[in-house]
Design an enzyme around this catalytic site. Sequence first.
Site, PDB file in Angstrom:
ATOM      1  N   HIS A  46       0.850  -1.193   0.000  1.00  0.00           N
ATOM      2  CA  HIS A  46       0.000   0.000   0.000  1.00  0.00           C
ATOM      3  C   HIS A  46       0.885   1.241   0.000  1.00  0.00           C
ATOM      4  CE1 HIS A  46      -3.877  -1.942   1.806  1.00  0.00           C
ATOM      5  NE2 HIS A  46      -3.345  -2.695   0.860  1.00  0.00           N
ATOM      6  N   GLU A  48       0.903   3.849   1.862  1.00  0.00           N
ATOM      7  CA  GLU A  48       1.387   4.245   3.182  1.00  0.00           C
ATOM      8  C   GLU A  48       2.560   3.385   3.637  1.00  0.00           C
ATOM      9  OE1 GLU A  48      -3.217   4.419   3.515  1.00  0.00           O
ATOM     10  OE2 GLU A  48      -1.720   3.344   2.331  1.00  0.00           O
ATOM     11  N   CYS A  76      -6.194   1.960   5.805  1.00  0.00           N
ATOM     12  CA  CYS A  76      -6.844   0.716   6.223  1.00  0.00           C
ATOM     13  C   CYS A  76      -6.280   0.285   7.581  1.00  0.00           C
ATOM     14  CB  CYS A  76      -6.594  -0.364   5.176  1.00  0.00           C
ATOM     15  SG  CYS A  76      -4.883  -0.962   5.147  1.00  0.00           S
ATOM     16  N   CYS A  79      -2.395  -0.334   7.510  1.00  0.00           N
ATOM     17  CA  CYS A  79      -1.597   0.886   7.408  1.00  0.00           C
ATOM     18  C   CYS A  79      -1.705   1.742   8.663  1.00  0.00           C
ATOM     19  CB  CYS A  79      -2.011   1.667   6.167  1.00  0.00           C
ATOM     20  SG  CYS A  79      -1.615   0.789   4.633  1.00  0.00           S
TER      21      CYS A  79
END
Length: 142
Positions: A46, A48, A76, A79
């Site tokens: 992801h 992040e 999410c 993260c």
Amino acid sequence: MIEAFKLAERAYMEKEIPVGAVVVHQNRIIGKGYNQVERLKDPTAHAEMIAISAACAALENKYLEGCTLYVTLEPCPMCAGAMVWAKLDRVVFGAMDEKAGACGTRFNIASSAHLNHRLEVIQGVMEADSGYLLKQFFEERR
């Protein structure tokens, strides 16, 4: 946030879910990332996570105290957990994630009193732009 949005556009062009993130320390970007889940065949890739890893490498430290993460979509749970463990000062995000947002929308991991660190959460920065890019992406995929 503009730099994070540019990274989200890059993800969009690469047919990844368009999310971009940057980590800022002392008014300087020290980590960048955009979603690369499809490209890397890695569910943890992801925006992040990539930005946090780059920032830790830049500071040569596992903690990111004094840093802010800017991201186009609400993080999410994975993260948000990484942000807590990295001890970021704050997260600034654009669009809310009604399905998996972990900074106040669905869950509240970033500010949970049950964990060893809490982040300041600022939401809605460039929300319309970020939301539009995500909407376009998913409309094209359907």
